[in-house]
Design an enzyme around this catalytic site. Structure first.
Site, PDB file in Angstrom:
ATOM      1  N   PHE A 117       0.845  -1.187   0.000  1.00  0.00           N
ATOM      2  CA  PHE A 117       0.000   0.000   0.000  1.00  0.00           C
ATOM      3  C   PHE A 117       0.886   1.243   0.000  1.00  0.00           C
ATOM      4  O   PHE A 117       2.057   1.170   0.377  1.00  0.00           O
ATOM      5  CB  PHE A 117      -0.925  -0.009   1.224  1.00  0.00           C
ATOM      6  N   GLN A 231      -7.761  14.935   3.011  1.00  0.00           N
ATOM      7  CA  GLN A 231      -7.043  14.110   2.042  1.00  0.00           C
ATOM      8  C   GLN A 231      -7.752  14.021   0.697  1.00  0.00           C
ATOM      9  O   GLN A 231      -8.938  13.691   0.638  1.00  0.00           O
ATOM     10  CB  GLN A 231      -6.875  12.695   2.603  1.00  0.00           C
ATOM     11  N   HIS A 233      -7.777  11.776  -2.461  1.00  0.00           N
ATOM     12  CA  HIS A 233      -7.331  10.477  -2.956  1.00  0.00           C
ATOM     13  C   HIS A 233      -7.030  10.641  -4.443  1.00  0.00           C
ATOM     14  O   HIS A 233      -7.848  11.189  -5.183  1.00  0.00           O
ATOM     15  CB  HIS A 233      -8.425   9.423  -2.733  1.00  0.00           C
ATOM     16  N   LEU A 243     -14.458   5.950  -5.727  1.00  0.00           N
ATOM     17  CA  LEU A 243     -13.074   5.556  -5.443  1.00  0.00           C
ATOM     18  C   LEU A 243     -12.600   4.354  -6.248  1.00  0.00           C
ATOM     19  O   LEU A 243     -13.287   3.340  -6.341  1.00  0.00           O
ATOM     20  CB  LEU A 243     -12.990   5.226  -3.946  1.00  0.00           C
ATOM     21  N   GLU A 246      -6.476   2.331  -3.756  1.00  0.00           N
ATOM     22  CA  GLU A 246      -5.018   2.344  -3.818  1.00  0.00           C
ATOM     23  C   GLU A 246      -4.474   0.945  -4.101  1.00  0.00           C
ATOM     24  O   GLU A 246      -3.355   0.793  -4.607  1.00  0.00           O
ATOM     25  CB  GLU A 246      -4.501   2.844  -2.472  1.00  0.00           C
ATOM     26  N   ARG A 286      -0.572   9.485  -0.603  1.00  0.00           N
ATOM     27  CA  ARG A 286      -1.677  10.089  -1.351  1.00  0.00           C
ATOM     28  C   ARG A 286      -1.505  11.588  -1.578  1.00  0.00           C
ATOM     29  O   ARG A 286      -1.835  12.102  -2.640  1.00  0.00           O
ATOM     30  CB  ARG A 286      -2.996   9.824  -0.628  1.00  0.00           C
ATOM     31  N   HIS A 354     -11.388  12.649   0.072  1.00  0.00           N
ATOM     32  CA  HIS A 354     -11.582  11.286   0.536  1.00  0.00           C
ATOM     33  C   HIS A 354     -11.705  11.172   2.049  1.00  0.00           C
ATOM     34  O   HIS A 354     -12.525  10.416   2.548  1.00  0.00           O
ATOM     35  CB  HIS A 354     -10.391  10.452   0.059  1.00  0.00           C
ATOM     36  N   ARG A 389      -2.911  10.975   6.083  1.00  0.00           N
ATOM     37  CA  ARG A 389      -3.106   9.584   6.510  1.00  0.00           C
ATOM     38  C   ARG A 389      -2.556   8.618   5.470  1.00  0.00           C
ATOM     39  O   ARG A 389      -2.716   8.840   4.270  1.00  0.00           O
ATOM     40  CB  ARG A 389      -4.597   9.302   6.698  1.00  0.00           C
TER      41      ARG A 389
END
Lengths: 596, 248
Positions: A117, A231, A233, A243, A246, A286, A354, A389
């Site tokens: 990730f 955030q 994304h 979405l 990721e 991100r 996001h 994050r």
């Protein structure tokens, strides 16, 4: 008004709320739990999380690595003692979910599998195909049915927190089906109400993600911390913002500009290699990836689409078989919503809002400064995400801190003194009176859809991926004006049964307060850090002045007062945040110098 | 300029309507717009009083099931372009009482979900310190599909038997029951068998299969129900072979 007496009342029945409820029930079956949710629990937005949940499991990984990734990913705005606790608890919570039936994807030998990730140095993301949040939520919800002490209030809307004697002592809720009010008295209250991404226009969030708990805590004097950090994304569907996880990149997907070039190598994330490399290129964090998109757009290297500029998420080289196995939901979303077969054609994507890094100020035990009020999950700021994050830390957070909030609230409720029911009821009646006044007034001329649209537009222009003082100021001014106009709002629907026109209006009030906390916190942070990036002379991180948490304090009809609080640094001193080859070099140097 | 499509939406407001009536709206649409986006346009621009459930917009929260031109479907993944030139007829899900407009009373499903014991009843208890249960990809595959149910109730709206006999546990809950029975970690099948074989259990199903056809997540509840018919029948006949009282 109906009155229900609970020991602990939990508002929100997504991942954090359900985990908290189970923790209370397991700690003492005699405690009465009221679990309130404005939707049936399995509709909560945890359901939409796709990629996975972090927990160190491989022998060459360590808590220290997870800690370092999280703290540097958060641009050193994390509470390091809380991060230490978090990373150490993650694996046990993931195993707990496994015991409760979560269908984690497996390796051939039957052990749980993990995937790579963004921003994570070693693969530690547990996953259930690309529907991890869905499976975690349903596992928690269905498991919660085992515990008779959990009394659910499904489709009850929390109108207000009841505070008496300087202590949170319950909530006033509206049964959506009837429009009737109930007072739920409790020795402790947990907010697990999720984020606030719907204050922006293009976002990945469900319609219910309206910052309810944040606004209620804030109005009762609890500061909202680090609200400027929102955030984006990097890989979302143009227009709707839906979405594309990721995990697409964790599985090896590429991001290409209009020339078919892997542009991330131009932004300190390279070198570009054919195989995914942790903490490099498409597996960067991100904030950096969304910022790189913005620059590509400035350079005219994005692709024009009907819903704005896009880049391409290229999964073709992974092949249909692997895509169907590892990313089945993504495959269907691309096919059904965009008419794109990702095995044959790259998916057009662009960044969208996001996640809300900030939230209700709580300590490492999920306690807010208001005695009796606890918070967990996205609505809270427990301090693990800092300025940005990392993907897969939020699902783990729901479990780790949902449990903490449950245990702490249970302990608090047991030692709480007896309540004065008559006083609490009087307060709840006042809440009902105010909410009904909003409904019954006939002179309101402002329409909620219009106010909401103006809010979302101003947030997008003022608090986007890159920020400028004048547009942030304009957002603050517009929000100020919108809050005033909101006082003149009119509701067409006057009925009692399932009147969500009324509830959407109350939600809009929450959203406007939260949006203002975001915009004002952003304007006041005169530096660039993580997801807060400025282009107006404050392009650098400024640790001397802003290695601080922002604290937005509610101030009635006016804008919030912005204060600052210290950041807990235990053993990771702020350093240069580097990824790709530069990151590896920096890590090596730090190791030689004995830091990290 | 965008094209428009006529949406005929079932309205029922118990405080003012004697019964359900259709209300017609002209909705501008583009090729990427879902039925849900059409309804949101109505709510924001034409009529604030229309009530319907929705949230995620991406076919995973299960909120927005409704009858679209007579078929149960998720409004978020049904596109107006496919229904043009219209009109599009939108109604609340079949077989459930209407609370208001497109919102149905769904407590019956929740009760059923609670009755199937939808949680692991461990075959072999294990402590957290012992780590995870081992489960091979093949063992996972036995139940994974049935664990994908999003509780959207489309299968209930499709099931003719549920329409006739609301006591029938129904396709969605039975698929979830089977999901736990088929999980290698679970040992609760015997406890759940009573409900499977009961009057309201699997033998209500007349194998129409429409439930699986409308399922937006390929759960195939008809398959789950059929597997349990076989198990329940075997269990029933084995009961005659064993000495009295040995059945659990």
């Amino acid at each position: 008004m109906e009155v229900y007496e609970a020991d602990v009342v939990i508002v929100g029945a997504g991942g954090a709320g359900l985990r908290a409820a189970i923790a209370v029930a397991e700690s003492d079956p005699a405690l009465k739990i009221a679990l309130v949710s404005k939707v049936y629990p399995m509709r909560s937005h945890t359901v939409a999380a796709e990629g996975g949940s972090a927990g160190v499991v491989q022998s060459h990984d360590s808590f220290e690595h997870h800690f370092n990734d999280t703290v540097s990913g958060g641009d050193w705005l994390c509470e390091q003692d809380v991060v230490d606790y978090f990373v150490a608890q993650c694996p046990e919570e993931m195993v707990q979910l496994e015991h409760w039936g979560c269908p984690w994807s497996r390796k051939p030998d039957g052990h749980v599998n993990v995937r790579a990730f963004g921003g994570m140095r070693i693969e530690r993301t547990w996953f259930a195909a690309d529907k991890t949040g869905f499976h975690m939520l349903h596992t928690l919800f269905q498991t919660s049915i085992k515990y008779p002490s959990i009394k659910r209030f499904d489709e009850y809307f929390c109108a207000d927190l009841i505070v008496e004697d300087g202590r949170a002592q319950g909530v006033a809720v509206i049964e959506i089906a009837s429009g009737e009010f109930t007072l739920i008295e409790a020795g402790a209250v947990i907010f697990a109400t999720g984020g606030a991404g719907r204050v922006f226009r293009e976002n990945t969030n469900g319609g219910i993600v309206t910052g309810d708990g944040m606004a209620l805590a804030y109005r009762h004097g609890v500061p909202l911390r680090d609200m400027e950090f929102v955030q984006y994304h990097p890989t979302c569907m143009p227009g709707t913002g839906l979405l594309f996880t990721e995990a697409c990149r964790g599985e090896g997907g590429f991001l290409l500009n209009k020339d078919g070039y892997r542009y991330l190598q131009d932004y300190g994330l390279g070198p570009a290699e054919p195989e995914p490399r942790n903490k490099a290129m498409e597996l960067g964090p991100r904030d950096r990836l969304s910022q790189a998109f913005w620059h590509e757009q400035q350079k005219g290297r994005t692709i024009d689409g009907p819903q704005g500029a896009v880049v391409h998420l290229d999964l073709r080289h992974l092949g249909e078989k692997r895509l169907r196995e590892r990313l089945p939901q993504i495959y269907e979303l691309a096919e059904e919503f965009l008419g794109v077969d990702p095995a044959l054609t790259p998916i057009p994507v662009r960044p969208a809002v996001h996640y809300t890094m900030g939230g209700i100020l709580v300590d490492g035990r999920c306690a807010s400064p208001l005695p009796g009020l606890y918070a967990a999950g996205e609505c809270s700021s427990v301090g693990i995400h800092g300025a940005n994050r990392l993907g897969s830390n939020s699902l783990a957070e729901l479990c780790v801190f949902g449990k903490v909030a449950g245990l702490e609230a249970a302990a608090f409720a047991k030692s709480a003194t007896r309540r004065d029911s008559a006083t609490l009821l009087k307060q709840a009646q006042k809440v009902e009176q105010d909410a009904r006044a909003l409904l019954t007034r006939t002179d309101g001329t402002e329409r909620i859809a219009q106010l909401r649209r103006e809010m979302a537009t101003t947030m997008e222009s003022g608090c986007g991926i890159y920020r400028l003082a004048d547009t942030m100021q304009a957002a603050c001014d517009t929000l100020d004006e919108l809050r005033q106009r909101f006082r003149n709002v009119g509701i067409q629907d006057k009925s009692s049964v399932w009147n969500n026109n009324w509830l959407l209006t109350i939600e809009l009030g929450f959203q406007l307060d939260v949006a203002q906390a975001m915009a004002c916190s952003a304007l006041n942070r005169k530096e660039s850090r993580g997801a807060h990036q400025r282009l107006d002379g404050f392009e650098q991180r400024d640790d001397e002045h802003f290695l601080k948490h922002s604290l937005a304090h509610y101030d009635g009809a006016g804008p919030p007062r912005i204060g600052y609080g210290d950041v807990k640094i235990t053993h990771s001193r702020p350093a240069v945040r580097a990824y790709g080859a530069a990151g590896e070099k920096a890590e090596k140097l730090a190791k030689e110098a004995g830091n990290g | 300029m965008a094209r428009t499509i006529t949406m005929e939406v079932l309205r029922y407001r118990p405080e003012q309507d004697a019964g359900p009536v259709f209300q017609t709206y002209e909705v501008p649409f583009t090729d990427d717009m879902s039925v849900l986006q059409g309804l949101l346009h109505i709510k924001d621009e034409l009529d604030e009083t229309l009530s319907f459930r929705w949230s995620c917009r991406m076919a995973i929260c299960g909120s927005c099931g409704m009858m679209i031109n007579g078929k149960p479907a998720l409004s978020c993944k049904t596109f107006l372009r496919d229904l043009a030139p219209g009109p599009v007829r939108i109604e609340a899900l079949n077989h459930f009482p209407i609370e208001r407009d497109l919102v149905v009373v769904m407590e019956d499903f929740i009760d059923k979900l609670e009755r199937i014991q939808p949680y692991i009843i461990p075959k072999e208890p294990r402590t957290l310190e012992q780590g995870e249960y081992l489960q091979t990809p093949a063992q996972l595959e036995k139940y994974e599909q049935f664990s994908s149910c999003i509780n959207c109730l489309l299968c209930y709206a499709a099931c003719p038997q549920y329409g006739l006999n609301p006591d029938f546990v129904g396709p969605g809950a039975l698929a979830l029951l089977h999901r736990y029975n088929a999980d290698s970690r679970d040992g609760g099948a015997a406890q759940r068998m009573e409900l499977v074989a009961a009057e309201e259990g699997v033998f209500n199903c007349t194998a129409v299969g429409y439930c699986s056809e409308v399922c937006p997540k390929h759960v195939d509840p008809a398959n789950a129900v059929n597997q349990n018919k076989t198990t329940a029948a075997a269990d029933y006949f084995l009961g005659f072979l064993k000495p009295k009282g040995s059945r659990t």
